[in-house]
Each structure stands twice: as C-alpha cells, then as structure tokens.
Design an enzyme around this catalytic site. Structure first.
Site, PDB file in Angstrom:
ATOM      1  N   ASP A 314       0.848  -1.190   0.000  1.00 17.31           N
ATOM      2  CA  ASP A 314       0.000   0.000   0.000  1.00 17.31           C
ATOM      3  C   ASP A 314       0.879   1.233   0.000  1.00 17.31           C
ATOM      4  OD1 ASP A 314      -2.608  -0.864  -0.145  1.00 17.31           O
ATOM      5  OD2 ASP A 314      -2.694  -1.335   1.981  1.00 17.31           O
ATOM      6  N   PHE A 382     -17.579   8.559   3.041  1.00 15.56           N
ATOM      7  CA  PHE A 382     -16.603   8.076   2.062  1.00 15.56           C
ATOM      8  C   PHE A 382     -16.478   6.555   2.169  1.00 15.56           C
ATOM      9  CE2 PHE A 382     -12.335   6.589   1.125  1.00 15.56           C
ATOM     10  CZ  PHE A 382     -12.113   7.119  -0.133  1.00 15.56           C
ATOM     11  N   ARG A 387     -15.414   6.147  -3.531  1.00 17.34           N
ATOM     12  CA  ARG A 387     -14.309   7.110  -3.559  1.00 17.34           C
ATOM     13  C   ARG A 387     -14.842   8.546  -3.587  1.00 17.34           C
ATOM     14  NH1 ARG A 387     -11.657   6.119  -8.561  1.00 17.34           N
ATOM     15  NH2 ARG A 387      -9.785   7.181  -7.828  1.00 17.34           N
TER      16      ARG A 387
END
Length: 687
Positions: A314, A382, A387
């Site tokens: 990530d 969110f 997104r």
C-alpha cells in the site's frame, strides 16, 4: 511483549529446561519425527548393547572403545535435541511475555449498545462473543472486540512494546481492540468478538507453545533428501560387513570390520549436522518473527515469506509517511476560494478518513470555517468503492472525491466537467500530490491538493529487493498520474492505481497464475479477500477482525512497512538452512577421508593411500570423527538460532557465497578439527 528485548542465545534461564527436555526427547516416539537422528539413536542403542556384551567377554572390540563410541553417539542425539529444545524454549519465553498481558478484568457489560445503558459488572472470563461492554479512562479492555461507539486513546504497550498511545474509534480500519490493553482517555463501547480461550492472545500463545510444529513443504523436501542419503549409506553399511568377511576369506588375510566401526561410519557419513539442526532452524525462524513483533500462524508462513517474489505494498503508510494532508484549495474560474473551502469542509464532515479530517482542519485554519449543524441533512460517507463523500441539504448536493468519480457524477447530472479543472488536476498529480475535486450539484468549484511524502531510504530498500529478484508493486486508490509520480520517486517496479478491493484480488491471482508467490498487508474488512488469497498475508493488529482472520501473520506494531522486514526474516531462515545444508554435505565429504581409510585399513591395506590426514591409529581416527560429528552441532547451534547475516543477494550470488564460505569451510574444518581431536586423544592416552 517488549519488541526491543532480544533473548540471549544461551540465556541461563532457558538452558536448564532445554537440557531437561533434551533428555525427555530421547524416547523413540520423539526421535522418530527426525529420521536422520533416529538412525543415530538406533546406532547409540546398538553400540551400548555391544559395549555391555564386550564387558562379559564376547565383544568384537575392547569394551572401552565401544562405550566411548556409544557415549559420543548419545551426545550427538542429545546435542540435536538440545538445539531443538532451546529454540522451543525461546519461543515459549516469548509466549510467556504475551501471557503476562492476559488478565482477569471486571467488565462493565451493557444491556444495549449505548454508553449510557444499564451496566452489569462481571468477570471478563464470563464474556461471550457478541456481548456489549463499556470501557472508560483507566480501565483495561476485558476482551478482544470492535469499537461500535466512541473514540479513545489506548495504551497497547503490553502487546506491542510501544509506549506511544494509539487512537481507536468506531468505523474505519482502526476499530479493533485487544484484550489486556488499557484506555488512557475518554471511553469506548465495544462488541466482544471472541469467546474466552479464543481471543487473540490465547490463539497466539497456543501457536507459539505448540511443540508439534508442522513441517513446511521445503522442509519436507529437504527431509526426504536427507532420508534418501541416509538410506543409501545405511544400505552400504549393512552390505559391507559380509562383503568384507568374504573378501578376507578369499584373500586369506585381513580382519573383518566390526559392527561398532560400521555404526560410527554410518553416523559420520549421513547428514547428521543438518539433520540435527533442521527442526531448530524452523522453530528459530518463527521466534525471529516474534522478535520483530510479528506472530506467524505457522512455519509455512515464515518460509513462504522467504520465497516471495512479488510484494504488494500500500502506498499510504508503507511507501509514504501516511500523513497525507490537505495543503491547498485551488478554485475554479469565477469561484471564490472561501466558497470552495466552505463546500469542501461540508463535503468532508462525513469523511472519517485522515484526509477528510485534514480538509475540515485546513478550512478552519485558513478561513475560520467551523463544522456546523445542518438540519435535515443527509451525509454521504466516504467508501473505498464510491471514492466520494458529501452532504445533501435543502437544494444543495455537495460532493468531494477523486476526479474521475466527480466527473462521472456531474455527467450523470447532465453537467460538463471543465477543461480548466482537468488542467488543475493534471498539475497537482504531476507534483506527486493527490487532487480531490469538489462539486456543488453539477457545478465544479475547484480542487483540493493533498500532499504525501515518500519515506526516506525506501528507494534503497526497493533496490535491495530488486537484487534478490523480488518485484515491488505499489497499490493505491490515487489516479494514475499521482500513482506514477509517487512510483517514480520511490523506485517501485510497478503500480496499481485507482485500486478497489476486487482489483487487488484480481492482481494477486494474475501473479499466482504465473507461478509467483505474492505477499501483501492489509487492515480493513475490504482487504480480507485479497489477504486470504495472498501467499503471505500480514494483517495489522489495529485492523478489523476479518483482516486478522484472513491473514497468516499479525503485525503487533501495525506497521505496513514491516512487510519488507518480514520478507527479509523469511529469506534469512532459508539462507540459514541453505548455508547449514551446504556445510553439512561438505563436512560429510571431508569425513570420508578421515574414517574410511581408518575403518578398512586392516581389511584392505591398500586403502592406506587414502589416509591423507595421517591419523595416529584406526581407533583414534574413528573416535575423532565421531567426536567431531557431535561437537560441530554444538558450535552450529548459535548460527541455527540467530541465523546467517541477511544480505540482499540474488539466487546465483547466494549460491556462490554458500559454496565459497560454507562449502569450502565445511570441507576444511573437519580436516583441522578431526586432526586436533586425534592428537589430543593420543596425548591423553585415551586410545
């Protein structure tokens, strides 16, 4: 468990239990688990019987010689048992530290999931999965759970060794709490996620203390090879005695080879060094993972970490510092910057991500705007799928999110995405920042710039991984331009932009279809499918229960960067096993020249020409080889437990290094060692 503490290799506290367990492991049932050492155990029993037989005058050789051989064969078995017991003892000591964090706590059980509901005080051992508990400042968390209400500062030093408190709150990927940790401020309402005996600490302690460690596939393959070599030498030794006697009768001279000598020959020529240390290497590998505050569910997971050739990382928190913050409001043409900031703040009120909160803070700092009460407002939180976040109130529908998401939203309303905004998005992305677009209905108000910083030294770490043949892939929800800028700066090999949970899963399967082993980290419920699919799946201890159950490792520090360290630790275990296997095989080759000429000198005098070591007598040569065979295990125990020094090398370079250092060393050390022991035996008059 304090991660900064390193147990000494020969901790006095561990030595005595390890010695006791070494003797306990002398049972046939325990030895049978290691076929190579089982052969040595059988040889020890056989030579002991032959020694007793020699005492009553029926021996094939002097009783003193036979008993000395038998004693050193027993020592060989004991030293191998001691190595395994010491490695297990180190793991159990670490489990004891974990056990220290487990406490019986008085829990405040709630009648309903509200912090002001009726409280019933009960023991933590009476809690069951699904129970609702209130924990207030100063209280210990009575069981593993998920936060369903509240936000608090939590001291997790009992688990992680880190004194700095962490924030735990409802929603998001930081909602999991561990029993035995303590709340420092505020309060939490948690839902218990594990029954007594099934909590995180209980499962970790059970795994660490489990003496019946399952062998890994590579370990099984190596064991089969060692067994094959052992059976070959066993067959040779079994057939040598009658063959030797037949040759003597035919030639009319010479004397047969004794069973004691054949047993000594067998033990010295089979791979006892690696056979005796193989289990200890595996146990120590799991122990080293615990030293870096990572708990592996199996030795297979540790080994797989060493075999990994693709790392999915990530971006946020791993490649970058993870503190991506709103740094600027960039308004569209004919839009006042304060209007953009106001709309951005409203759209972020329901966004619980750090980025969303930073937008609220920036609007407050720069323009004095504060969160406000919106009557009859509908907030859009969110999510990784949408997104986008926002709020609907009155006739206004304010949205904030990724550029392509807002574009699709506006076009769906019949609006047009301005070209000037595309330019702003492009400029922000090329700077390596993340652009978020704000819209009020079909009208685009401008762009929010989020900045993140690549971690220092990360480029060099990726370069080292590349030398080892490991491909690094950055995973990010950012758009392609932003992802490309960060990827170029950090030095990763590839990247996956605008990644959704299903995209991660698809990417892992694609790499696995190519025959590659994939590792990744995750902390959220949406990471669980990808974690379950990955070969090495490291779940963050701060993450959700679903993520921890899907992973095969848990990082107590919840540090995504730890994945690189995990791979290095796994590589170190494989390097250690390879180095000691090379050393052991080379050892056996050298011992051929010591023991074979001595063992058959009286039967085949022409073999004297192979006696390049010029050992004093056949008896001293055989005994010196047996003693060396036992003692070398003791000298290699520290290497097996600590591991060889990790170096970022490719397979070819690593093979050359092993052959040069451990192969050549394995050839030379026995010549020196056996010769010195031979001289000492003669000097002391023991042969």
């Amino acid at each position: 468990m304090k991660k900064t503490r390193r147990l000494p290799l020969f901790d006095p506290v561990l030595i005595k239990p390890a010695l006791i367990n070494a003797f306990k492991k002398l049972t046939p049932q325990a030895q049978w688990r290691n076929p190579v050492m089982f052969i040595v155990w059988v040889g020890s029993v056989l030579t002991t019987i032959l020694g007793i037989d020699a005492l009553v005058g029926h021996g094939e050789a002097p009783a003193g010689f036979i008993f000395t051989i038998a004693a050193w064969l027993w020592f060989t078995v004991l030293f191998a048992n001691f190595a395994e017991a010491l490695a297990e003892g180190r793991g159990k000591a670490q489990a004891a530290a974990l056990r220290g964090a487990r406490k019986n706590i008085i829990a405040k059980k709630l009648a309903e999931p509200k912090h002001d509901a009726k409280i019933t005080a009960i023991d933590s051992i009476s809690l069951r999965k699904g129970d609702i508990v209130l924990i207030e400042a100063g209280d210990f968390i009575p069981a593993d759970g998920e936060v369903i209400e509240g936000v608090a500062s939590v001291d997790e030093s009992a688990i992680t060794g880190e004194s700095a408190p962490v924030i735990r709150e409802s929603g998001g990927d930081f909602s999991a709490v561990t029993g035995g940790t303590r709340i420092l401020s505020d309060w939490l309402v948690i839902r218990v996620t594990a029954n007594p005996g099934e909590a995180f600490l209980d499962r970790m302690i059970a795994m660490v203390e489990n003496a019946k460690r399952k062998k890994t596939p590579n370990e099984i393959a190596l064991t089969i090879l060692l067994i094959t070599l052992t059976l070959i030498f066993l067959f040779v030794c079994v057939t040598l005695l009658p063959f030797s006697i037949y040759s003597i009768k035919s030639a009319g001279s010479g004397s047969p080879v004794s069973i004691t000598v054949l047993v000594a020959l067998l033990v010295c020529l089979i791979p006892t060094t690696i056979g005796g240390l193989l289990s200890a290497i595996g146990v120590a590998g799991m122990s080293r993972m615990m030293q870096v505050n990572v708990i592996a569910t199996s030795g297979r997971a540790v080994e797989a970490a060493g075999d990994v050739d693709v790392l999915l990382l990530d971006k946020t928190g791993t490649i970058t510092l993870g503190n991506r913050q709103a740094s600027a409001f960039l308004p569209a043409t004919n839009v006042q910057i304060k209007e953009l900031a106001d709309a951005a703040q409203l759209a972020s009120l329901a966004d619980e991500t750090p980025e969303g909160r930073s937008i609220v803070v920036l609007a407050k700092q720069d323009f004095g705007l504060r969160g406000r009460e919106l009557h009859n407002a509908i907030f859009v939180p969110f999510t990784a799928q949408t997104r986008m976040s926002g709020v609907d109130f009155g006739d206004r529908k304010i949205r904030k999110g990724a550029a392509d998401t807002i574009r699709a939203y506006i076009e769906n309303l019949g609006g047009t995405f301005p070209g000037s905004i595309e330019v702003l998005v492009d400029q922000v992305s090329r700077r390596g920042s993340t652009p978020l677009v704000v819209a009020d209905g079909a009208r685009v108000l401008g762009v929010i710039e989020l900045k993140d910083i690549v971690k220092g030294g990360i480029r060099e770490r990726f370069s080292e991984l590349r030398k080892m043949g490991i491909k690094t892939v950055m995973i990010t929800g950012d758009n392609r331009l932003t992802a490309a800028a960060i990827a170029a700066e950090s030095g990763v090999d590839d990247f996956l932009a605008e990644a959704k949970p299903e995209d991660k899963l698809k990417l892992i399967r694609e790499y696995q279809a190519q025959g590659r082993l994939v590792a990744m980290t995750g902390d959220g419920t949406n990471d669980a499918p990808a974690l379950a699919q990955a070969d090495v799946a490291v779940a963050m201890n701060s993450g959700t229960q679903a993520a921890k159950e899907a992973g095969n490792m848990v990082d107590l520090d919840s540090n995504p960067t730890k994945l690189i360290e995990i791979v290095e630790t796994g590589k170190q275990m494989l390097m250690t096993r390879g180095a000691l296997t090379t050393f052991s095989v080379a050892n056996d080759v050298a011992k051929y020249f010591a023991i074979i000429p001595a063992a058959f000198a009286t039967t085949y005098p022409q073999l004297k020409m192979l006696d390049i070591m010029h050992l004093n007598t056949p008896a001293s040569a055989i005994l010196a080889a047996v003693i060396f065979n036992a003692v070398i295990i003791v000298f290699l125990i520290p290497l097996a437990l600590k591991g060889v020094k990790y170096q970022a090398l490719g397979a070819a370079s690593l093979l050359r290094k092993n052959l040069l250092i451990y192969g050549l060393g394995g050839l030379l050390v026995p010549f020196v060692g056996i010769k010195l022991i031979d001289v000492m035996l003669v000097f002391l008059g023991l042969v």
